[in-house]
Design a protein around this motif. Structure first.
Motif, mmCIF file in Angstrom:
data_model
loop_
_atom_site.group_PDB
_atom_site.id
_atom_site.type_symbol
_atom_site.label_atom_id
_atom_site.label_comp_id
_atom_site.label_asym_id
_atom_site.label_seq_id
_atom_site.Cartn_x
_atom_site.Cartn_y
_atom_site.Cartn_z
ATOM 1 N N SER A 483 19.866 67.426 11.291
ATOM 2 C CA SER A 483 19.703 68.637 10.481
ATOM 3 C C SER A 483 18.206 68.781 10.195
ATOM 4 N N PRO A 484 17.698 70.023 10.201
ATOM 5 C CA PRO A 484 16.250 70.204 10.042
ATOM 6 C C PRO A 484 15.750 69.826 8.658
ATOM 7 N N LYS A 485 14.580 69.166 8.631
ATOM 8 C CA LYS A 485 13.914 68.803 7.393
ATOM 9 C C LYS A 485 12.984 69.926 6.957
ATOM 10 N N SER A 486 12.355 70.529 7.906
ATOM 11 C CA SER A 486 11.429 71.630 7.644
ATOM 12 C C SER A 486 11.821 72.785 8.553
ATOM 13 N N LYS A 487 10.946 73.772 8.662
ATOM 14 C CA LYS A 487 11.251 74.930 9.484
ATOM 15 C C LYS A 487 11.344 74.519 10.953
ATOM 16 N N CYS A 488 12.539 74.566 11.481
ATOM 17 C CA CYS A 488 12.794 74.179 12.873
ATOM 18 C C CYS A 488 13.664 75.222 13.542
ATOM 19 N N PHE A 489 13.758 75.134 14.838
ATOM 20 C CA PHE A 489 14.699 75.982 15.561
ATOM 21 C C PHE A 489 15.262 75.177 16.723
ATOM 22 N N SER A 490 16.466 75.542 17.126
ATOM 23 C CA SER A 490 17.130 74.886 18.245
ATOM 24 C C SER A 490 17.323 75.904 19.355
ATOM 25 N N PHE A 491 17.022 75.510 20.594
ATOM 26 C CA PHE A 491 17.218 76.438 21.707
ATOM 27 C C PHE A 491 18.372 76.015 22.600
ATOM 28 N N LEU A 492 19.138 74.968 22.150
ATOM 29 C CA LEU A 492 20.339 74.548 22.870
ATOM 30 C C LEU A 492 21.174 73.654 21.957
ATOM 31 N N ASP A 493 22.492 73.857 21.962
ATOM 32 C CA ASP A 493 23.402 73.059 21.124
ATOM 33 C C ASP A 493 24.384 72.292 22.008
ATOM 34 N N PHE A 494 25.101 71.354 21.355
ATOM 35 C CA PHE A 494 26.205 70.678 22.036
ATOM 36 C C PHE A 494 27.476 71.488 21.847
ATOM 37 N N GLU A 495 28.290 71.427 22.831
ATOM 38 C CA GLU A 495 29.508 72.223 22.836
ATOM 39 C C GLU A 495 30.566 71.600 21.933
ATOM 40 N N GLY A 496 31.120 72.416 21.007
ATOM 41 C CA GLY A 496 32.278 72.023 20.217
ATOM 42 C C GLY A 496 32.010 71.194 18.987
ATOM 43 N N VAL A 497 30.755 70.736 18.758
ATOM 44 C CA VAL A 497 30.511 69.864 17.601
ATOM 45 C C VAL A 497 29.497 70.459 16.620
ATOM 46 N N ASN A 498 29.000 71.655 16.921
ATOM 47 C CA ASN A 498 28.042 72.328 16.045
ATOM 48 C C ASN A 498 26.854 71.423 15.711
ATOM 49 N N CYS A 499 26.260 70.892 16.785
ATOM 50 C CA CYS A 499 25.142 69.957 16.619
ATOM 51 C C CYS A 499 24.035 70.348 17.589
ATOM 52 N N PRO A 500 22.787 70.465 17.106
ATOM 53 C CA PRO A 500 21.690 70.861 18.002
ATOM 54 C C PRO A 500 21.390 69.779 19.035
ATOM 55 N N ALA A 501 21.150 70.232 20.275
ATOM 56 C CA ALA A 501 20.749 69.311 21.340
ATOM 57 C C ALA A 501 19.241 69.060 21.316
ATOM 58 N N PHE A 502 18.471 70.054 20.879
ATOM 59 C CA PHE A 502 17.021 69.904 20.715
ATOM 60 C C PHE A 502 16.628 70.567 19.415
ATOM 61 N N LEU A 503 15.682 69.967 18.740
ATOM 62 C CA LEU A 503 15.076 70.595 17.569
ATOM 63 C C LEU A 503 13.569 70.678 17.797
ATOM 64 N N GLU A 504 12.994 71.836 17.534
ATOM 65 C CA GLU A 504 11.543 72.009 17.639
ATOM 66 C C GLU A 504 11.034 72.589 16.333
ATOM 67 N N SER A 505 10.044 71.917 15.753
ATOM 68 C CA SER A 505 9.488 72.394 14.484
ATOM 69 C C SER A 505 8.462 73.479 14.737
ATOM 70 N N ASN A 506 8.348 74.381 13.756
ATOM 71 C CA ASN A 506 7.280 75.371 13.821
ATOM 72 C C ASN A 506 5.931 74.677 13.673
ATOM 73 N N LYS A 507 4.935 75.201 14.317
ATOM 74 C CA LYS A 507 3.603 74.593 14.280
ATOM 75 C C LYS A 507 2.991 74.711 12.887
ATOM 76 N N LEU A 508 2.270 73.666 12.487
ATOM 77 C CA LEU A 508 1.635 73.660 11.175
ATOM 78 C C LEU A 508 0.555 74.733 11.073
ATOM 79 N N SER A 509 -0.144 74.976 12.188
ATOM 80 C CA SER A 509 -1.192 75.987 12.240
ATOM 81 C C SER A 509 -1.321 76.453 13.679
#
Length: 699
Positions: A483-509
């Motif tokens: 689960s994201p700690k800060s501003k993140c986004f996922s561009f792919l999830d796992f099927e059927g478990v509502n879990c992100p396959a990748f998390l990428e945080s927004n850049k600090l600057s």
């Protein structure tokens, strides 16, 4: 009419041709009649004799008329022009604009001298054709035109000095630039006869931008091309491509060699210099009219920026194009660091094995991204600024010093990637700063899990070229729930478990790097992903995506005569940028805004520029080379007939060979060919014939 006369006043003596006619008429005597007996046969014989005598007299009359006429033409100094003369009279003032090609192809060495030295000699011979009433201008031309004499002058000594002290450049040829200057200047002179004398090597490359076939040339101007070049074989280094090969962790250099030759050259020595030291040596086979790539390998050392040159060691027509200089900045090399947190005795079983293999699948050849593998203890002594991205592969825990190091790395633009396996200390990761590890681990999921292709952001660069269908075949047996700690986004999830396959945080600057978290390992402990067809393109696209964010301005080579431009952020020095050329001459450049331009790229070699920004003093490099790719090194000549076609049909265009006859050829073209010698020989012949006929008549 293509005849003119230097002493045209003598033509008033042309009516003297009537004198032989008068003499002929007065020499005719009436015959006296005498009576004889029957003289029938004698009368017949006399009739035949009189006919011959009259024919003889008529021929003598014609010869004498011709002799008088030719004497008049001789003293009038008749001149023959091959074309209609451009000037109103042979004795009118003439204007000469002499153009000397000083491009680097003119440095081609012949048996005794270079084309440029022969060109200067031809220019001096042209000056000998100039009279006291004439005027001269002189300019050098290569990529552009450099006017050495402003306007026109009658001071021949000054022009001669300018020619003698002319220097060769390393620039390319543009005949048009020189002709445009000459034609423009000639428009402003009132001289009756105008000439442009172009002294060049006739190399075909100089005429690529020359096309006056429609308009643009005054038909009253004589344009004379003087050929001082020679057909010669030449071999040139057209550039050096640099890459990184993971084979022995070496740099790969692709030396591009162009063969402008009529025959094959075998085993041409090629040497590679890197940071002042000979780094590699080899041989290349050069085929006629073909390009050859010589691959060489060398160690780059620990330098962030490398400078060097590649040279062919051969005695050919041109030496200036035998060397090509280059710079390689550490910012250009897409190096990534793989930190292996689960090292095994066999490399095949190590955590980073498949990741390393995917980043560089054919390890004996160049790769877009070059991985280096280390363990955690080695990571702590690494200089992270040398790497585009750091991959933490199943690293158990990070110390506070590791966290600070990674924080500084991310803020400086570095990218961080986590592959999470069975060695992860969940509590340690939970305590990390959100900027370093932007996710919370809330548990684990088991089973045969697959990517949910429907949830994929197909426009994301990592997924765009991976192949979603193949990606969907990968099976995962155990993953971490994130689960994201800060501003993140996922561009792919796992099927059927509502879990992100990748998390990428927004850049600090804007200038900071990216952080990506994958809830599965990089090896086969919990998944068959490394065995799937999608794994290699997925990992490579991931590395390219991370590398893009840190590619700095490339310090590629610029061609001689071009302006080097550099964008410098946060420049603090009021002195601007100090640039040192290969000869050691320094020049301070004040940037316009955050960009500085350096136009003084007149010599090949490595240029150094120094400046100070908010991070401190910086030293960088760029290379300058002759523009071999323009074709300047190809000494193949243009055919004079093709040269004439580049001008309108009525233009007076001439092509002559430079040498001892240059002066007489110029005089012949400009003023025509004086016929005095020819007339004198004809007169002597006619006088001889006339004398023989006269003697025979008396007999």
């Amino acid at each position: 009419m293509n005849f003119t006369f230097i002493n045209s006043a003598m033509l008033f003596a042309l009516p003297l041709v009537i004198i032989p006619i008068i003499i002929h008429l007065f020499s005719i005597k009436n015959s006296r009649v005498k009576k004889f007996p029957d003289t029938k046969y004698i009368a017949l014989a006399v009739k035949k004799t009189i006919t011959k005598i009259r024919l003889w007299q008529f021929l003598l009359l014609l010869l004498r008329i011709l002799i008088v006429a030719l004497l008049v033409f001789f003293f009038a100094r008749a001149v023959y022009h091959k074309q209609k003369p451009a000037s109103s009279g042979v004795s009118s003032p003439e204007a000469y604009f002499i153009l000397l090609d000083n491009s680097y192809s003119m440095g081609a060495a012949g048996k005794n001298s270079s084309s440029f030295e022969r060109g200067k000699d031809s220019c001096l011979k042209v000056l000998k054709a100039v009279r006291s009433v004439d005027s001269v201008s002189f300019a050098l031309f290569s990529k552009g035109a450099e006017e050495k004499v402003k306007g026109f002058t009658s001071n021949i000594i000054d022009v001669e000095s300018k020619i003698k002290y002319s220097a060769l450049t390393y620039k390319t040829t543009s005949i048009r630039s020189g002709l445009n200057l000459a034609l423009k200047t000639l428009k402003e002179t009132p001289a009756g006869s105008k000439q442009v004398v172009v002294v060049t090597d006739f190399a075909l490359h100089g005429y690529s931008d020359l096309d006056y076939s429609v308009s643009g040339v005054d038909p009253g101007v004589n344009i004379v091309f003087v050929d001082v070049g020679e057909n010669a074989d030449n071999i040139a280094v057209s550039g050096v491509g640099t890459a990184i090969s993971s084979f022995e962790n070496r740099m790969k250099f692709n030396v591009n060699i162009a063969g402008y030759t009529a025959s094959r050259y075998s085993k041409v020595p090629v040497s590679l210099m890197l940071n002042g030291q000979k780094a590699a040596y080899g041989f290349a086979d050069i085929r006629p009219g073909k390009k050859t790539d010589k691959i060489m390998y060398a160690d780059s050392g620990e330098n962030e920026k490398d400078t060097g040159s590649a040279r062919i060691e051969i005695d050919d027509a041109l030496s200036v194009d035998n060397t090509s200089y280059f710079t390689v900045s550490g910012s250009q090399l897409k190096k990534v660091l793989l930190v292996d947190g689960d090292v095994k005795i066999s490399a095949f079983l190590s955590e980073s094995f498949y990741l390393n293999l995917a980043l560089n699948p054919n390890q004996r050849f160049s790769a877009d991204v070059v991985p280096s593998v280390c363990v955690l203890n080695e990571f702590r002594s690494k200089k992270l600024s040398e790497y585009k991205a750091v991959f933490l592969c199943n690293v158990p825990e990070l110390l506070p010093s590791d966290e600070r190091k990674l924080m500084d790395y991310i803020k400086a633009g570095g990218n961080l990637v986590y592959f999470m396996g069975d060695k992860i200390d969940v509590k340690n990761y939970a305590a990390l700063d959100a900027a370093v590890f932007p996710a919370s681990i809330t548990g684990e999921e088991t089973g045969e899990l697959k990517f949910d292709i429907k949830s994929a952001s197909s426009n994301h660069q990592i997924l765009k070229n991976t192949g979603l269908d193949e990606l969907g075949k990968a099976v995962f047996y155990k993953i971490y729930r994130l689960s994201p700690k800060s501003k993140c986004f996922s561009f792919l999830d796992f099927e059927g478990v509502n879990c992100p396959a990748f998390l990428e945080s927004n850049k600090l600057s804007v200038d900071s790097g990216r952080v990506l978290v994958f809830p599965f390992p990089a090896d086969r402990d919990r998944t068959d992903f490394p065995l799937r067809n999608a794994y290699v393109p997925f990992v490579q696209e991931l590395a390219k995506y991370l590398s893009e964010g840190r590619v700095l301005d490339d310090t590629k080579s610029v061609c001689i005569g071009d302006v080097f431009k550099k964008k410098i952020e946060n420049l603090t020095s009021s002195a601007g940028v100090e640039v040192t050329n290969p000869a050691g001459v320094k020049k301070n450049i004040l940037p316009a805004g955050n960009t500085f331009d350096y136009p003084f790229t007149d010599n090949p070699g490595i240029y150094t520029y120094r400046y100070t920004d908010k991070k401190g003093k910086k030293t960088e490099y760029f290379s300058v080379n002759p523009d071999v790719l323009s074709g300047e090194s190809d000494l193949k000549k243009i055919d004079p007939a093709d040269l004439v076609k580049l001008f309108p049909p009525k233009t007076s265009v001439h092509a002559i060979k430079g040498g001892k006859d240059t002066e007489s050829d110029i005089v012949s073209i400009v003023r025509g060919e004086e016929l005095s010698k020819t007339l004198l020989l004809v007169l002597l012949a006619l006088l001889t014939v006339e004398g023989m006929l006269s003697i025979r008549r008396l007999l």
